[in-house]
Design an enzyme around this catalytic site. Structure first.
Site, PDB file in Angstrom:
ATOM      1  N   GLU A 134       0.843  -1.191   0.000  1.00 47.99           N
ATOM      2  CA  GLU A 134       0.000   0.000   0.000  1.00 47.99           C
ATOM      3  C   GLU A 134       0.878   1.241   0.000  1.00 47.99           C
ATOM      4  O   GLU A 134       1.895   1.294   0.701  1.00 47.99           O
ATOM      5  CB  GLU A 134      -0.918   0.002   1.223  1.00 47.99           C
ATOM      6  CG  GLU A 134      -1.803   1.242   1.347  1.00 47.99           C
ATOM      7  CD  GLU A 134      -2.749   1.173   2.547  1.00 47.99           C
ATOM      8  OE1 GLU A 134      -3.170   0.050   2.906  1.00 47.99           O
ATOM      9  OE2 GLU A 134      -3.051   2.239   3.128  1.00 47.99           O
ATOM     10  N   GLU A 139      -2.934  11.034   3.623  1.00 52.67           N
ATOM     11  CA  GLU A 139      -3.946  10.673   4.612  1.00 52.67           C
ATOM     12  C   GLU A 139      -4.074  11.837   5.595  1.00 52.67           C
ATOM     13  O   GLU A 139      -3.091  12.478   5.955  1.00 52.67           O
ATOM     14  CB  GLU A 139      -3.562   9.408   5.375  1.00 52.67           C
ATOM     15  CG  GLU A 139      -3.872   8.125   4.665  1.00 52.67           C
ATOM     16  CD  GLU A 139      -3.665   6.932   5.576  1.00 52.67           C
ATOM     17  OE1 GLU A 139      -4.654   6.241   5.892  1.00 52.67           O
ATOM     18  OE2 GLU A 139      -2.513   6.692   5.980  1.00 52.67           O
TER      19      GLU A 139
END
Length: 252
Positions: A134, A139
């Site tokens: 990932e 974020e």
């Protein structure tokens, strides 16, 4: 001879300043999401991945996403005690190995929100997370206002967030900003508004430490609550918008 020499210099200069080849871009100019490129992921992840693997509290719907004025808007809402939002991916439609991924976006404020721009390995169906790898281009969690996270999840870390960097940017929620990842066979480098924010280049690059030598696809979503977003959600904030101006992927 002097003329030929000058031409040679010009050729070299031109080749060094070539614009990178864009292999995918979306400026969200249409009336609806272009499903030639994008998939909607709907529901709460059940039965296979309830809470989307992170104890998230939202139900993903198609209706929580709209295109308006050349921008994509994901709206998080609370209605009848149900949180709703949207999540889209380019899985099986736009997948690539190495390149520069650039997204211009505006973040929402609010405790409990968790918008993200990220990528997963395209072998996820046969090589479940974290084996697939990932890449978290951006974020943000509302409980940590003014902080952007860049992270990488690998089998070596058992999916834990140990390869990560947080960047303090007060009031980043007030305007649009450009989030970028440059991914090569040797390193992954992250930028915010053109300024480097995190660099990852392990000396050893086996599949457990470096699951990044294969195609990946893009995900954009806004979760609510969850392991990273936090268990507490301020219900007074809704509705809230996560706005994407464009996405562009270029060859190196």
């Amino acid at each position: 001879m002097k003329f030929i020499h000058i031409i040679s210099i010009l050729v070299v200069l031109c080749s060094c300043n070539q614009t990178p080849e864009v292999i995918f871009e979306d400026h969200f100019d249409g009336a609806s999401l272009n499903e030639k490129y994008w998939n909607y992921e709907l529901g709460d992840g059940c039965p296979n991945l309830c809470g989307w693997g992170n104890n998230e509290r939202q139900l993903y719907t198609q209706e929580n996403l709209k295109l308006q004025d050349g921008k994509m808007i994901i709206t998080a809402q609370l209605k009848d005690s149900t949180y709703t939002s949207s999540r889209i991916t380019t899985k099986n439609k736009v997948e690539f190995q190495y390149g520069t991924i650039e997204v211009r976006a505006k973040l929402p404020r609010g405790h409990g929100l968790w918008p993200a721009i990220w990528m997963l390995g395209n072998d996820i169906d046969t090589n479940p997370w974290p084996g697939c790898g990932e890449i978290d281009i951006m974020e943000y969690v509302g409980r940590d206002a003014g902080v952007i996270f860049n992270s990488l999840h690998t089998p070596d870390s058992h999916g834990e967030t140990i390869n990560s960097k947080s960047t303090q940017l007060p009031n980043i929620e007030d305007d649009f900003h450009v989030y970028t990842a440059t991914w090569t066979k040797d390193y992954i480098k992250f930028y915010i508004d053109g300024k480097e924010s995190y660099f990852f280049s392990p000396k050893e690059k086996n599949t457990r430490i470096w699951p990044y030598d294969k195609p990946f696809y893009v995900l954009i979503n806004m979760a609510i609550g969850g392991n990273f977003g936090g268990p507490e959600v301020d219900d007074s904030i809704f509705p809230k918008e996560f706005i994407i101006d464009y996405i562009k992927v270029s060859k190196l």
